[in-house]
Design a protein around this motif. Structure first.
Motif, PDB file in Angstrom:
ATOM      1  N   HIS A  52     141.923  35.196  24.344  1.00 22.45           N
ATOM      2  CA  HIS A  52     140.755  36.066  24.540  1.00 22.45           C
ATOM      3  C   HIS A  52     140.137  35.930  25.927  1.00 22.45           C
ATOM      4  O   HIS A  52     139.464  36.844  26.407  1.00 22.45           O
ATOM      5  CB  HIS A  52     139.696  35.746  23.486  1.00 22.45           C
ATOM      6  N   ARG A  53     140.343  34.822  26.594  1.00 17.44           N
ATOM      7  CA  ARG A  53     139.762  34.615  27.920  1.00 17.44           C
ATOM      8  C   ARG A  53     140.306  35.596  28.951  1.00 17.44           C
ATOM      9  O   ARG A  53     139.700  35.795  30.008  1.00 17.44           O
ATOM     10  CB  ARG A  53     140.031  33.185  28.389  1.00 17.44           C
ATOM     11  N   TYR A  54     141.450  36.201  28.650  1.00 18.42           N
ATOM     12  CA  TYR A  54     142.075  37.141  29.584  1.00 18.42           C
ATOM     13  C   TYR A  54     141.936  38.592  29.117  1.00 18.42           C
ATOM     14  O   TYR A  54     142.634  39.481  29.619  1.00 18.42           O
ATOM     15  CB  TYR A  54     143.550  36.784  29.752  1.00 18.42           C
ATOM     16  N   ALA A  55     141.033  38.833  28.178  1.00 17.55           N
ATOM     17  CA  ALA A  55     140.875  40.186  27.638  1.00 17.55           C
ATOM     18  C   ALA A  55     140.504  41.185  28.719  1.00 17.55           C
ATOM     19  O   ALA A  55     141.108  42.260  28.832  1.00 17.55           O
ATOM     20  CB  ALA A  55     139.824  40.190  26.522  1.00 17.55           C
ATOM     21  N   HIS A  56     139.524  40.879  29.515  1.00 17.17           N
ATOM     22  CA  HIS A  56     139.094  41.816  30.545  1.00 17.17           C
ATOM     23  C   HIS A  56     140.190  42.024  31.579  1.00 17.17           C
ATOM     24  O   HIS A  56     140.481  43.158  32.000  1.00 17.17           O
ATOM     25  CB  HIS A  56     137.821  41.299  31.231  1.00 17.17           C
ATOM     26  N   GLU A  57     140.835  40.946  31.977  1.00 21.38           N
ATOM     27  CA  GLU A  57     141.887  41.022  32.992  1.00 21.38           C
ATOM     28  C   GLU A  57     143.026  41.927  32.541  1.00 21.38           C
ATOM     29  O   GLU A  57     143.521  42.760  33.316  1.00 21.38           O
ATOM     30  CB  GLU A  57     142.409  39.617  33.266  1.00 21.38           C
ATOM     31  N   VAL A  58     143.440  41.811  31.293  1.00 20.46           N
ATOM     32  CA  VAL A  58     144.588  42.563  30.805  1.00 20.46           C
ATOM     33  C   VAL A  58     144.217  43.993  30.430  1.00 20.46           C
ATOM     34  O   VAL A  58     144.913  44.954  30.793  1.00 20.46           O
ATOM     35  CB  VAL A  58     145.220  41.844  29.597  1.00 20.46           C
ATOM     36  N   LEU A  59     143.114  44.158  29.716  1.00 22.32           N
ATOM     37  CA  LEU A  59     142.800  45.467  29.137  1.00 22.32           C
ATOM     38  C   LEU A  59     142.191  46.449  30.118  1.00 22.32           C
ATOM     39  O   LEU A  59     142.172  47.659  29.855  1.00 22.32           O
ATOM     40  CB  LEU A  59     141.871  45.287  27.933  1.00 22.32           C
ATOM     41  N   THR A  60     141.681  45.979  31.233  1.00 25.50           N
ATOM     42  CA  THR A  60     141.094  46.899  32.214  1.00 25.50           C
ATOM     43  C   THR A  60     142.007  47.144  33.405  1.00 25.50           C
ATOM     44  O   THR A  60     141.656  47.912  34.299  1.00 25.50           O
ATOM     45  CB  THR A  60     139.738  46.368  32.718  1.00 25.50           C
TER      46      THR A  60
END
Length: 471
Positions: A52-60
């Motif tokens: 979950h720590r990479y949610a913003h990095e991956v999804l945006t």
């Protein structure tokens, strides 16, 4: 943990573990042990599960990841792009953003009476069944909600003149077939030995026994006969004024074409309708049933306050509109909390367009990626010590509404490819709950609630038998 940009570790999670109620804990423990990304072989493919720590990095990141490629790969919808040159997802997304969102007020004014009529008939049927009894069983609740939403989607896509039980049933059957074709039950029904053959079989049966008969043999001919009037209606569409989506599709994909290109453009519009039917009817029905069952389970604590809010905002006999639906903050908060805590394993998928680094690892081109939503929704990083505590009204005062996405709430995605139809979906869920709980006293029959597929609560509804009594 590797720091040289090597491939993520492969973690084998058994079929039994994936079907167990502890599946989210198992995936989470694997990430805790191995790091930011793990590769889990499942259904004949490697799935890259991301912390979950990479949610913003991956999804945006739209430069390195594709949503549409991932969606087609996972849902086996590749054949739908035959007439779209690969722009199927883009067309639906653009249509919802450009034609549904600006017309939300007029759409709700069109579909609310349809819901009202449907649930009025249900009320009459339940009253007849309970003349000599206190309540009656309501075992096929999923199908009933599915038909109600399908009825509304007929109006949205085709207009009031096609609002009939027969057409609604066709829409519901198409939605069910596309859900089956999309492999949404692959974790429970798929053939273990030949998963690829299972995919071919489910696609074949869905297309030739449901989608083609219902859409192309039943609905398409009547739309073809009225195509010119519909085209003119679509070309004359004005901002904020309700126009059936199919008419707008024609204005974009059929207008100005002749001969074979006109036929191709027309059927492209039909195929786009199939995508809207799946995304709206199936997904909203699944979410509505989750909300219904959870509110029934927790009604002693939450329903009295929600009823008081309903009565103050929409007195009996009045119609719900967008303004009133937006003011139902207690219900909105409850819905958001159910979404957060019901056990979603996956966040929205992505497929890498090129090799890309996530944490210490490098993901290859073509990798199917999932952010582990269960960690985003319940991890103490995001929710502190109360991460697993259900608090249905915590978002009513200062929290965000259910349609607002964030890295700690991935139900509707994040970034450019966040669900464009989430406002309409939430409005419809609220209408369904409002109709059911204002017309009926509802209880859950003992020992009938069951989560069918713990790893796939996003697209698979739970089983439940409800007991209804007219109020």
């Amino acid at each position: 943990m590797s720091s040289d940009g090597s491939s993520p570790p492969v973690v084998h999670i058994s079929r039994e573990a994936r079907r167990s109620p502890n599946v989210n804990d198992i995936y989470s423990a694997a990430l805790e042990e191995h790091g930011s990304v793990i590769i889990v072989p499942r259904h004949g493919r490697n799935e890259y599960v991301i912390d979950h720590r990479y949610a913003h990095e991956v999804l945006t990141d739209t430069e390195n990841y594709s949503f549409s490629k991932a969606a087609f790969e996972l849902l086996h919808f590749g054949f739908l792009a035959v007439f779209d040159n690969g722009t199927f997802v883009d067309d639906i997304d653009g249509m919802v953003r450009g034609s549904v969102q600006p017309r939300m007020n007029s759409i709700i004014c069109q579909i609310f009476p349809v819901f009202q009529e449907y649930f009025d008939r249900m009320e009459d049927e339940i009253r007849d069944l309970t003349i000599d009894r206190k309540s009656t069983e309501f075992p096929k609740v999923f199908r009933q909600i599915q038909l109600a939403i399908a009825y509304a989607m007929v109006v949205l896509l085709l207009g009031q003149e096609h609002a009939s039980s027969r057409t609604a049933s066709s829409f519901a059957d198409v939605a069910a077939a596309m859900a089956s074709m999309g492999g949404l039950r692959e974790n429970t029904d798929e053939w273990v030995i030949f998963p690829r053959l299972w995919v071919l079989w489910t696609v074949f049966t869905a297309v030739f026994f449901a989608i083609i008969p219902e859409l192309f043999f039943l609905i398409a001919p009547m739309l073809w006969r009225t195509r010119q009037a519909r085209l003119e209606n679509g070309l004359a569409a004005r901002h904020g004024i309700f126009v059936p989506l199919f008419d707008i599709f024609l204005a974009k994909h059929y207008n100005g074409k002749s001969g074979p290109f006109a036929i191709i453009g027309f059927f492209r519009c039909i195929i786009l309708c199939a995508g809207v039917i799946f995304a709206s009817v199936h997904q909203i029905t699944v979410s509505s049933l989750w909300m219904l069952v959870k509110l029934v389970e927790k009604q002693d604590e939450y329903l009295p306050a929600i009823r008081r809010e309903w009565e103050s905002i929409n007195p009996p006999g009045e119609d719900l509109d967008v303004k009133k639906l937006s003011q139902l903050t207690l219900l909105d908060s409850f819905i958001r909390e159910v979404f957060r805590t019901k056990g979603d394993t996956w966040g929205p998928p992505r497929q890498t367009i090129r090799p890309v680094r996530v944490g210490p690892y490098v993901l290859p081109k073509g990798a199917i990626c999932f952010v582990l939503a269960s960690r985003a929704h319940r991890h103490s990083d995001n929710y502190g010590a109360t991460d697993d505590v259900f608090d249905g009204f915590q978002w009513a005062k200062n929290g965000p509404p259910v349609v607002q996405t964030s890295t700690d709430f991935l139900t509707f995605g994040l970034g450019r490819w966040a669900c464009p139809g989430r406002q309409l979906a939430v409005h419809e869920i609220k209408i369904v709950l409002y109709m059911l709980f204002t017309k009926f006293d509802i209880k859950l029959k003992e020992n009938t609630f069951r989560v069918i597929d713990p790893i796939n609560t996003i697209t698979i509804a739970p089983e439940a038998t409800l007991l209804l009594r007219c109020r």
